[in-house]
Design a protein around this motif. Structure first.
Motif, PDB file in Angstrom:
ATOM      1  N   ARG A 128       0.579  -1.477   0.059  1.00  0.00           N
ATOM      2  CA  ARG A 128      -0.104  -0.204   0.039  1.00  0.00           C
ATOM      3  C   ARG A 128       1.194   1.147  -0.143  1.00  0.00           C
ATOM      4  NH1 ARG A 128      -5.254   1.743   0.412  1.00  0.00           N
ATOM      5  NH2 ARG A 128      -6.241  -0.096   1.425  1.00  0.00           N
ATOM      6  N   ALA A 129       1.816   1.025   0.587  1.00  0.00           N
ATOM      7  CA  ALA A 129       2.707   2.645   0.628  1.00  0.00           C
ATOM      8  C   ALA A 129       3.359   2.837  -0.710  1.00  0.00           C
ATOM      9  CB  ALA A 129       4.410   2.166   1.990  1.00  0.00           C
ATOM     10  N   VAL A 130       3.409   1.405  -1.241  1.00  0.00           N
ATOM     11  CA  VAL A 130       4.312   1.312  -2.690  1.00  0.00           C
ATOM     12  C   VAL A 130       2.794   2.448  -3.140  1.00  0.00           C
ATOM     13  CG1 VAL A 130       5.280   0.394  -4.656  1.00  0.00           C
ATOM     14  CG2 VAL A 130       5.756  -0.167  -2.645  1.00  0.00           C
ATOM     15  N   TRP A 131       2.218   1.766  -3.802  1.00  0.00           N
ATOM     16  CA  TRP A 131       0.755   2.084  -4.697  1.00  0.00           C
ATOM     17  C   TRP A 131       0.997   3.396  -4.417  1.00  0.00           C
ATOM     18  CZ3 TRP A 131      -2.421  -2.164  -1.956  1.00  0.00           C
ATOM     19  CH2 TRP A 131      -2.255  -3.602  -2.642  1.00  0.00           C
ATOM     20  N   GLU A 132       0.547   4.228  -2.660  1.00  0.00           N
ATOM     21  CA  GLU A 132       0.216   5.207  -2.310  1.00  0.00           C
ATOM     22  C   GLU A 132       1.583   6.766  -3.426  1.00  0.00           C
ATOM     23  OE1 GLU A 132      -0.279   6.368   1.683  1.00  0.00           O
ATOM     24  OE2 GLU A 132      -2.347   4.515   1.525  1.00  0.00           O
ATOM     25  N   GLU A 133       2.721   6.138  -2.561  1.00  0.00           N
ATOM     26  CA  GLU A 133       3.786   6.480  -3.209  1.00  0.00           C
ATOM     27  C   GLU A 133       3.624   6.639  -4.549  1.00  0.00           C
ATOM     28  OE1 GLU A 133       6.548   8.889  -3.561  1.00  0.00           O
ATOM     29  OE2 GLU A 133       6.167   8.562  -1.095  1.00  0.00           O
ATOM     30  N   MET A 134       3.551   5.557  -5.370  1.00  0.00           N
ATOM     31  CA  MET A 134       3.003   6.152  -7.045  1.00  0.00           C
ATOM     32  C   MET A 134       2.333   7.085  -7.660  1.00  0.00           C
ATOM     33  SD  MET A 134       3.404   2.398  -8.514  1.00  0.00           S
ATOM     34  CE  MET A 134       3.756   2.495 -10.173  1.00  0.00           C
ATOM     35  N   VAL A 135       1.190   6.762  -6.722  1.00  0.00           N
ATOM     36  CA  VAL A 135       0.171   8.136  -7.055  1.00  0.00           C
ATOM     37  C   VAL A 135       0.513   8.920  -6.632  1.00  0.00           C
ATOM     38  CG1 VAL A 135      -1.847   8.638  -6.918  1.00  0.00           C
ATOM     39  CG2 VAL A 135      -1.958   5.624  -6.610  1.00  0.00           C
ATOM     40  N   ASN A 136       0.807   9.037  -5.192  1.00  0.00           N
ATOM     41  CA  ASN A 136       1.467  10.762  -5.163  1.00  0.00           C
ATOM     42  C   ASN A 136       2.694  11.478  -5.900  1.00  0.00           C
ATOM     43  OD1 ASN A 136      -0.373  10.871  -3.079  1.00  0.00           O
ATOM     44  ND2 ASN A 136       1.020   9.747  -1.551  1.00  0.00           N
ATOM     45  N   ALA A 137       3.227  10.346  -6.292  1.00  0.00           N
ATOM     46  CA  ALA A 137       4.379  11.140  -7.232  1.00  0.00           C
ATOM     47  C   ALA A 137       4.080  11.371  -8.755  1.00  0.00           C
ATOM     48  CB  ALA A 137       5.387   9.790  -7.848  1.00  0.00           C
ATOM     49  N   CYS A 138       2.666  10.744  -9.199  1.00  0.00           N
ATOM     50  CA  CYS A 138       2.848  11.660 -10.118  1.00  0.00           C
ATOM     51  C   CYS A 138       1.134  11.548 -10.694  1.00  0.00           C
ATOM     52  CB  CYS A 138       2.191   9.298 -11.143  1.00  0.00           C
ATOM     53  SG  CYS A 138       1.101   9.142 -10.843  1.00  0.00           S
ATOM     54  N   TRP A 139       0.668  12.500  -9.472  1.00  0.00           N
ATOM     55  CA  TRP A 139      -0.306  12.535  -9.887  1.00  0.00           C
ATOM     56  C   TRP A 139      -0.813  14.361 -10.253  1.00  0.00           C
ATOM     57  CZ3 TRP A 139      -3.446  17.154  -7.383  1.00  0.00           C
ATOM     58  CH2 TRP A 139      -2.891  17.290  -6.286  1.00  0.00           C
ATOM     59  N   CYS A 140       0.380  14.946  -9.847  1.00  0.00           N
ATOM     60  CA  CYS A 140       0.823  15.985 -10.141  1.00  0.00           C
ATOM     61  C   CYS A 140       1.114  16.365 -11.437  1.00  0.00           C
ATOM     62  CB  CYS A 140       1.733  16.720  -9.292  1.00  0.00           C
ATOM     63  SG  CYS A 140       0.930  17.333  -7.681  1.00  0.00           S
ATOM     64  N   GLY A 141       1.964  15.902 -11.681  1.00  0.00           N
ATOM     65  CA  GLY A 141       2.064  16.263 -13.329  1.00  0.00           C
ATOM     66  C   GLY A 141       1.459  15.850 -14.667  1.00  0.00           C
ATOM     67  N   LEU A 142       0.684  14.107 -13.923  1.00  0.00           N
ATOM     68  CA  LEU A 142      -0.485  13.643 -14.703  1.00  0.00           C
ATOM     69  C   LEU A 142      -1.660  14.470 -14.653  1.00  0.00           C
ATOM     70  CD1 LEU A 142      -1.350  10.243 -13.974  1.00  0.00           C
ATOM     71  CD2 LEU A 142      -0.310  10.912 -16.006  1.00  0.00           C
ATOM     72  N   LEU A 143      -1.821  14.870 -13.582  1.00  0.00           N
ATOM     73  CA  LEU A 143      -3.355  15.963 -14.094  1.00  0.00           C
ATOM     74  C   LEU A 143      -3.021  17.743 -14.794  1.00  0.00           C
ATOM     75  CD1 LEU A 143      -6.040  16.700 -12.489  1.00  0.00           C
ATOM     76  CD2 LEU A 143      -5.237  17.452 -10.751  1.00  0.00           C
TER      77      LEU A 143
END
Length: 1719
Positions: A547-562
């Motif tokens: 879960r930590a990894v998943w969260e980090e992945m999403v946290n890392a990419c969401w700003c740029g993606l959005l």
């Protein structure tokens, strides 16, 4: 190899070999004889081998060197034909694997020579390939030689050869590595000891590797060397090499044989030490290069990036990252950072394209991305690689919009004006025009004038690159417009798809695993439960990590993606692209939702929402929530500034609808485009499919939908569904036909969305409800202050959601109805109406819904459903209350029979009608209540009776209509009667209910909570009734108070017997004392303003004309009622545990009432005090306990009854408490209150009495007309309480208490009275009568004194204090006490006759004389009894009495009353007659020393007073007064002087001087004016003289002391005589013929007689007793006597004769001088 081993194959081989040899010998016959010979011997050799051996092939291989020799020689001829023949033959041998290692070496050497001579190059390559592929005999040097050979052939001039050689090299390299893999396979089962690898960089001797591995190692190492342009170690003989080829070979090895590098440390070492540095080095030109920077600006010319190498490097990097990521974590970090850098805008276009392609390759591998995230982004000090990649893509896409690609000829010419909004380029224009015309529109992105077409490049999810595959190109290719954008776009989409599918897959797996493990763990049959739990916890840990990894992945990419997706969404002109973008945003939102990442989830949803609304639409939700982080145009991602581009308004979209914005201020219209509608559908889709993870984002979604619905003009209809309706105001909404057909669909989807809420889990449903509520709140805010049409979207949808979720209505009922109740309170009538409509619909639907279990069995739910109905009671709007009552009515009609537990709520609605809601509402509700009380009490559950009491009470408190209040008090009395009659049944039912509740509470482990717990339930019912009446007792209206008070005390009196014994505790504390507290508070704060007569016809008596006076009546009533209960029910109350505390509280109330500044209250308080002290003898049970005992028994009776024989306890209880209690509660043992507690009670009463006394009599500091001064009856009653109280506390009554008492008595007596009251209290001035207060004070002291008298020794020390007290009162005779600073008029001057209405009352001091005199009599009386007491002696009581009496005695005629000083004298005489003997007795102890001077002064002050007798004093009076003086002198002569030897000298001296002074009565200049009147006192003078004379000598001198007294007396006497004679002679001479005054003549005769007597006495005395001086003095008289002879008075003459005769004895002849010592 089965094909080559079969006998036929072998046979064929032998035949072929022989024929080859034959052919060779034929060919060489002429030119090359040695070859021919060799060939022929070869034939024989072959035949021999075939004949001799069974294993022909093996034998051939053994002898292969010889067998091959002829062919090698043939090749040596360099004849093409021969060479070809030989090579073919050799190949045949090779393919049958009959070549040994040596033979192979020889063959290779031969091939090398051919290569050097450039012969048969293609055949050579073929041969090498066959040699190396068919078997593994070639190793080490020979292998390297073979490989070099191929390399060299690659670089020939011939194109075909080159290409063939290249292919061969590739194959050979592959073969080398394949051999190694096969070798590893063979050795896989043998586990080797791992050998430690030394870290030498060269690694030439790789001793630990097996042969094939070694070859592979050396080969790979040299490839690196060659690419790096260094000399090879192993491939000796290389002449030239290209980097591109080297890189291709490296890439293929790495790509095809990753396991080699992963399994062997040596190889991984090569990767790390050789390959990576090499790649980084080769990348450097690309890193440093900046497009457009001229070389002049940089110090050294920068090498330009070279496409072929760069592209191949990127391929190598892709492989490295894909295959060896785990080995090369650090290096990959560098590579990835480089990749990101290559996307920069200043890099060449082709480089950016290739980099994007590389990144695309990564983006389709979510597992790899996950590893990046774990290794970099989640490490503390590492580069956030994954984040950078995503952000770089975003920046890249933005840069494409902002900076036109310079490599593109189509746009270069417009570079200048590309942002000016002019036409950009032809394709863009035609694309835009295509909207109107029939031209098909190219899919493209278009933003602020930059138009970028969208190319279809790959299938979803695969990264098929175009430019990374251009291995044949040397020059960089031109990149078509839109290619890079399209790849980047696909990167984003694949990234989103990959990440979400990976994470969701894993999430799903985790969730199912969790379920199975928890189920397994929870099943009790598991024997290995421990282990299961263990695995569960491991599972948990694993899940935590993932879960930590998943969260980090999403946290890392969401700003740029959005950022990127939002920009693309805005720019997209293609429906499919828009769909993809929206799908990506939706997927990400759902994923963030599942992971619980609120910020990112909300951000994506916000983006979709923004897309749904017109540009620049002011919607606060989107701008205030998470969007705040996004909407400020630019925000930084890891140091890279990313522009957040706001939606461009000139978006080229088809407008499909025009409508009104939903805003407070009416604004213009807004337009919706097809893209808005598309976004809206996505939003609906999101809500529909992922509602469960939306959580708080429901707010965003619903807010957006609400605005869209408003713009599209949808309005709510029944049940909450939205239907298209005409807009109410403003320009009508314009809808295109396109959208018109969509509207029903949208409306439908909307309804379905809320219908599907029934499938949401509870938490999500709550989020939905919360979001609707806050939306509705906003709509309410907007509807404030105007009557515009409000937005009813939220209310309608709340109703809809509630109706579809009726099966689990409990979980959402509270928030739902809670909010609707708020809506019901809204000032906008339309809004309010819908709120009430929704609420009542839900309640009715809820009650009629077929619940499981049915409502009759689920009371909790029934109450829950009815509750909002009750809550509506708090709303003031009459229209809402109307709806509420209508709803109640409908419920009663349909569900009335099954109300049961719902009764309280229905009653509550009745009871909630408030004062300010109009008389008619109140009347109606009250009629309902009357109906309930008359008809329904028996039918409702007994538990509701209490509510009926409450509601009835609340109507009592309504002040609209006095009659309703009074009637409701009547209803309460009826209810109490009902309780009384049906007591048993009610009690049974309540007890049953109570038991059930108690059990429930115990199970839950909570305490049962109900009012008046722990009294039994039936008693609680009574207590509630009492409490209600208690509240009415403090109603602002006096009539209500009075009625309620009477009812309360009557019900307690009449029905109190039903209560359990323990409940009395609550009655006392919670009801009575609580009531007393409130009454006291109200009374003390009541208004003192006069109330004008109410309503004209009602007259108010003056004793009740202020609120304060009206409250006083209530206070009196309440206090008396409580005191009466304490008195009549004392036998019940005393055994209660804290009776003494209750007693204290009651006393406190009595005290505060007694100290209130209201005569009525204070006097009543004292009466209650008397009552509870049972000064009035208590009423026995045989009498009727309800009748209050008489309070006003006259005090004398009391005193009589108290000072009876049973002093210690006057109230002996005739029936024991035990009997009484037995009658109450047979199970309890009788409690007998012990003596001690009783004592405590009495002492508490005493301290209360003391506080009342000290407070009430303390003079105020300042005086004005409002100053309160306690009345006489109050003070009298107060003091009268003491004697009775004292009987109970006398055993512990000590000096301190006595002092306290004294202070109060003193102060009480000092209180003046107002002149208007004086005629009733004061006797007329002439009567010397005591007031009742004064009587009481003296009685109190009398009681004390009597008690002391019979008390123990230690009590008798109190005598002196009592004396002090009495003496203080005695002083009042001359000096009336001051009451503070108050000026009192003397009673004689008070204005009796003038009643001044407005003047402040004058204060009159009482006549204290009778009181003081009575006190004095008591003092004398007491002293006579106690003179000899030790305490009396020690405390100098006698001295104090004398000191006190000295005042009136010295004033004498100046005393206010003549009787005073006379009484004082007689008292003094009495006291001295008793006290002096005592004083003499204690002479030696010194205890009376200080008394003597005091006494002397007193005598002096009295006998020679300075006050002048009044003019009207008659002779008889005067003589009577003189006789009093004479008595005093007699006392001196009888009680003092005879005992002179026990008395201090000074005192005797003073007395003598005084007698001397008294015995002279003719006046002369030496006497003061004040003594003139002494002349009148002949008797007195005579008495003095006689006394002097009497003590002037004595024949019974026994001590020197006595002698001294007589000497002193003599000298005084003689001096006195001398003076009188002299004066007489003088006067005689002066008077001439006139006779002298009568008294002077008497005096001189008296003196003459005295002289003769004296001389007689002296003669009789023994000579030694007479002082010489005395004789001298006597003789000295003689000349004076002689001079008197001339006098004219016969009496004087005869006396003179007698006096002169005795002198004859002094006639002696003179003695000789010698005798006198004179010569």
């Amino acid at each position: 190899m089965s094909g080559t081993n079969s006998p036929e194959a072998v046979k064929k081989l032998l035949e072929n070999m022989q024929s080859d040899l034959r052919a060779l010998s034929l060919e060489c016959k002429k030119k090359f004889p040695p070859v021919k010979e060799a060939a022929e011997s070869g034939i024989i050799k072959v035949k021999t081998i075939a004949a001799r051996n069974t294993e022909i092939l093996a034998a051939l291989k053994e002898n292969s060197s010889e067998v091959v020799q002829p062919f090698l020689m043939g090749c040596g001829t360099k004849e093409p034909k021969i060479t070809q023949l030989c090579l073919t033959a050799i190949q045949r041998l090779m393919s049958h694997e009959v070549v040994s290692e040596t033979a192979a070496g020889n063959i290779i050497n031969m091939l090398w020579q051919l290569m050097e001579n450039s012969l048969e190059e293609l055949k050579l390559l073929q041969t090498v390939l066959v040699l190396l592929t068919t078997n593994t005999v070639v190793h080490d040097e020979s292998l390297s030689k073979a490989i070099v050979l191929c390399f060299r052939l690659h670089f020939t001039k011939d194109n075909i050869t080159n290409n063939t050689a290249a292919a061969t090299v590739r194959q050979v390299v592959t073969v080398v590595f394949e051999r190694m893999v096969a070798e590893d396979e063979r050795h896989r089962d043998i586990i080797e000891q791992p050998v430690l690898v030394q870290g030498n960089s060269n690694r030439r001797s790789v001793s630990t590797l097996k042969p094939c591995a070694k070859d592979a190692y050396m080969l790979f190492q040299d490839l690196c060397q060659l690419v790096n342009a260094d000399a090879p170690y192993w491939l000796v003989g290389m002449t030239e090499m290209t980097r591109t080829f080297g890189l291709e070979l490296l890439e293929s090895v790495l790509n095809d044989f990753p396991q080699v590098f992963l399994q062997h440390q040596e190889f991984s070492f090569l990767l790390k030490e050789r390959v990576c540095p090499l790649v980084i080095k080769l990348f450097s030109p690309n890193i440093k290069f900046r497009q457009g920077s001229s070389s002049s600006s940089s110090p050294a010319p920068v090498e330009k990036p070279y496409f072929p190498i760069c592209m191949r490097l990127l391929r190598v990097v892709s492989v490295l990252i894909k295959q060896f990521y785990s080995l090369l974590v650090t290096e990959c970090e560098i590579f990835l950072s480089l990749l990101v850098k290559f996307l920069d805008a200043d890099k060449p276009q082709w480089l950016r394209a290739v980099a994007v392609e590389s990144i695309h390759r990564l983006c389709v591998q979510p597992q790899l991305l996950r590893s990046f995230c774990q290794s970099y982004d989640m490490k503390q000090h590492s580069t956030k690689v994954f984040r950078d990649i995503v952000n770089a893509l975003g920046s890249f896409i933005q840069s494409l919009f902002l900076v036109p690609p310079t490599g593109n000829p189509a746009t270069t010419n417009q570079a200048g004006n590309n942002n000016s909004g002019g036409p950009v380029s032809a394709p863009a224009n035609s694309g835009m025009l295509g909207i109107g015309g029939g031209v098909t529109l190219l899919p493209a992105f278009e933003y602020r004038g930059t138009w970028i077409p969208i190319l279809t490049i790959t299938v979803q999810g695969s990264a098929k690159a175009t430019y990374l595959e251009m291995l044949d190109k040397v020059e960089p290719p031109t990149i078509p417009e839109g290619y890079a954008m399209s790849v980047a776009f696909h990167c984003l989409l694949d990234l989103v798809r990959g990440i979400t599918s990976m994470i969701e897959g894993e999430l799903g797996k985790v969730e199912t695993e969790c379920q199975t493990t928890t189920e397994a763990a929870s099943s009790p049959t598991q024997s290995s439960e421990q282990q299961e739990l263990q695995s569960t916890s491991d599972q948990m840990d694993k899940e935590k990590v993932s879960r930590a990894v998943w969260e980090e992945m999403v946290n890392a990419c969401w700003c740029g993606l959005l950022a990127a997706l939002s920009l693309l969404l805005d720019a997209s002109t293609d429906e499919a692209a828009t769909e993809n973008i929206l799908k990506a945003e939706l997927t990400m939102a759902a994923l963030c939702g599942r992971l619980g990442l609120v910020t990112s989830r909300d951000a994506f949803i916000t983006a979709i929402c923004k897309g749904s609304l017109p540009p620049h639409y002011a919607l606060t939700v989107l701008n205030t929530t998470t969007a705040a982080t996004l909407s400020n145009k630019s925000y930084s991602i890891q140091g890279q500034s990313v522009m957040m581009i706001s939606p461009s308004s000139e978006s080229h979209q088809q407008v499909v609808a025009v409508g009104q914005p939903l805003a407070v201020q009416p604004q213009g219209t807004v337009m919706l485009t097809s893209k808005n509608i598309q976004c809206m559908r996505t939003l609906l889709n999101l809500a529909h499919c992922h509602g469960a993870v939306l959580g708080t984002s429901w707010q965003l979604v619903l807010a957006t939908l609400q605005h869209l619905v408003w713009i599209l003009g949808l309005k709510p209809s029944s049940g909450g569904a939205l239907k298209p309706g005409r807009a109410v105001e403003g320009p009508s909404t314009v809808l295109t036909t396109a959208v018109m057909t969509d509207l029903p669909v949208i409306s439908n989807i909307l309804s379905r969305l809320f219908e599907s809420s029934q499938y949401l889990d509870d938490v999500s449903l709550h989020h939905l409800i919360n979001a609707l509520c806050s939306l509705s709140l906003e709509a309410m805010d907007m509807a404030y202050g105007n009557n515009k049409e409000p937005s009813l979207f939220a209310v309608a949808k709340l109703l809809e959601t509630g109706l579809v979720n009726m099966h689990r209505i409990e979980i959402l009922w509270r928030p739902l109805t809670g909010h609707l109740l708020e809506v019901c309170q809204h000032p906008n009538s339309r809004m309010r109406e819908w709120g009430a409509e929704a609420l009542t619909s839900l309640i009715k639907a809820g009650l009629t819904f077929n619940h499981d279990p049915p409502l009759s069995q689920n009371q909790r739910l029934q109450l829950l459903l009815l509750n909002p109905l009750k809550e509506m009671s708090s709303i003031n709007h009459p229209d809402i209350r109307l709806k509420q009552l209508e709803c109640v009515l409908q419920i009663l009609q349909s569900q009335g029979d099954s109300l049961g537990p719902g009764w309280p709520l229905v009653l509550g609605v009745m009871g909630a009608i408030r004062n300010d809601q109009g008389e008619s509402l109140i009347r109606t509700a009250f009629q309902c209540l009357q109906l309930v009380v008359t008809d329904f009490l028996p039918t409702m559950p007994c538990t509701c009776l209490q509510i009926v009491v409450d509601v009835a009470g609340s109507f009592g408190l309504h002040n609209q209509e006095l009659n309703i209040s009074l009637t409701s008090i009547g209803l309460l009395w009826n209810i109490s009667d009902y309780f009384f009659q049906r007591g048993e049944t009610i009690e049974k039912e309540l007890n049953k209910e109570e038991a059930a509740q108690q059990k429930q509470a115990e199970e839950k482990g909570v305490v049962l909570n109900r009012p008046f717990h722990p009294a039994p339930p039936f008693d609680c019912l009574w207590l509630c009734l009492y409490a209600k009446l208690g509240e009415l007792c403090v109603d602002p209206r006096p009539a209500v108070r009075k009625s309620a008070g009477q009812t309360l005390f009557s019900t307690i009196g009449a029905h109190g017997t039903l209560l359990q014994h323990s409940t009395w505790h609550t009655v006392i504390w919670k009801v009575l004392f609580h009531l007393l507290d409130r009454v006291r508070e109200s009374s003390t704060t009541a208004d003192k303003e006069k109330i004008e007569s109410g309503g004209g016809n009602i007259l108010i008596h003056h004793s009740r004309d202020t609120a304060e006076k009206q409250w006083a009546e209530t206070w009196v009533l309440t206090l008396a009622g409580v005191a009466r209960i304490f008195n009549t029910r004392r036998y019940l109350l005393q055994p209660l545990g804290d009776f003494s505390r209750a007693w204290d509280v009651l006393l406190d109330h009595i005290q505060s009432a007694a100290l209130s500044k209201n005569n009525e209250v204070s006097l009543a308080a004292l009466k209650s005090f008397q009552e509870i002290l049972q000064i009035v003898s208590p009423v026995r049970d045989s009498d009727k306990p309800e009748t209050p005992p008489a309070v006003n028994v006259p005090v004398p009776v009391l005193l009589g009854s108290i000072s009876g024989p049973g002093l210690s306890r006057p109230f002996v209880r005739t029936d024991s408490i035990g009997d009484r209690l037995g009658r109450y509660n047979s199970s309890e043992p009788p409690v007998v209150t012990d003596e001690l507690e009783d004592l405590n009670l009495w002492w508490a009463a005493w301290s209360t009495w003391y506080r009342i006394g000290s407070e009430s009599t303390k003079p105020p500091v300042t005086f004005d007309k409002l100053t309160f001064i306690p009345s006489q009856p109050f003070l009298t009653a107060l003091i009268q309480i003491f004697p009775a109280l004292y009987q109970h506390i006398k055993t512990g009554f000590n000096m301190d208490d006595l002092q306290k008492l004294g202070v109060i008595l003193h102060s009480a007596v000092s209180v003046p009275i107002s002149s208007d009251a004086s005629p009733f209290i004061l006797p007329s001035y002439t009567e010397a009568v005591l007031t009742s207060l004064q009587e009481a004070v003296l009685t109190a002291l009398d009681v004390l004194q009597k008690a002391i008298c019979v008390g123990p020794e230690n009590m008798q020390i109190m005598y002196p204090a009592i004396f002090d007290q009495l003496l203080a009162f005695v002083e009042f005779s001359c000096k009336p006490p001051q009451y503070g600073q108050l000026e009192t008029k003397h009673i004689a001057n008070a204005k009796y006759n003038q009643i001044q209405l407005f003047a402040p009352a004058e204060w009159v001091a009482l006549n204290y004389v009778p009181f003081a005199e009575r006190s004095l009599e008591v003092v004398v009386d007491l002293y006579q009894k106690t003179a000899c007491h030790k305490a009396v002696v020690n405390e100098k009581v006698l001295q104090n009495i004398i000191k006190t009496l000295r005042v009136p005695l010295s004033l004498k005629y100046s005393c206010p009353s003549e009787s005073t000083w006379k009484l004082a004298v007689s008292s003094l005489l009495k006291v001295l007659s008793i006290g002096l003997p005592v004083a003499r007795q204690h002479a030696s102890s010194g205890k009376f020393d200080s008394m003597w001077p005091e006494l002397a002064n007193t005598f002096e002050d009295f006998l020679f007073t300075k006050s002048i007798p009044p003019d009207n004093l008659s002779i008889q009076e005067f003589q009577r007064n003189e006789s009093i003086d004479v008595e005093v002198v007699q006392l001196i002569s009888t009680e003092i002087l005879p005992y002179a030897n026990f008395i201090p000298k000074e005192f005797v001296g003073q007395i003598m001087t005084m007698l001397n002074k008294g015995s002279i009565h003719s006046q002369s200049s030496s006497f003061t004016e004040a003594e003139i009147d002494i002349r009148l006192r002949e008797e007195f003078s005579k008495m003095c003289f006689e006394t002097l004379l009497q003590f002037s000598f004595s024949n019974k001198v026994t001590t020197p002391q006595e002698g001294y007294i007589s000497r002193m007396a003599l000298s005084v006497l003689l001096k006195r005589s001398q003076d009188v004679l002299h004066r007489y002679i003088e006067d005689e001479r002066l008077s001439g013929k006139c006779p002298l005054p009568r008294q002077q003549v008497t005096e001189i005769i008296f003196v003459l007689k005295a002289v003769s007597t004296l001389i007689d006495s002296l003669k009789k005395t023994q000579p030694e007793n007479v002082d010489g001086n005395t004789w001298a003095q006597v003789i000295a008289l003689y000349p004076t006597l002689v001079e008197c002879i001339t006098c004219s008075s016969a009496e004087v003459c005869s006396a003179l004769k007698e006096a002169l005769v005795p002198f004859k004895d002094f006639m002696q002849p003179p003695a000789s001088k010698v005798q006198n010592g004179e010569s």
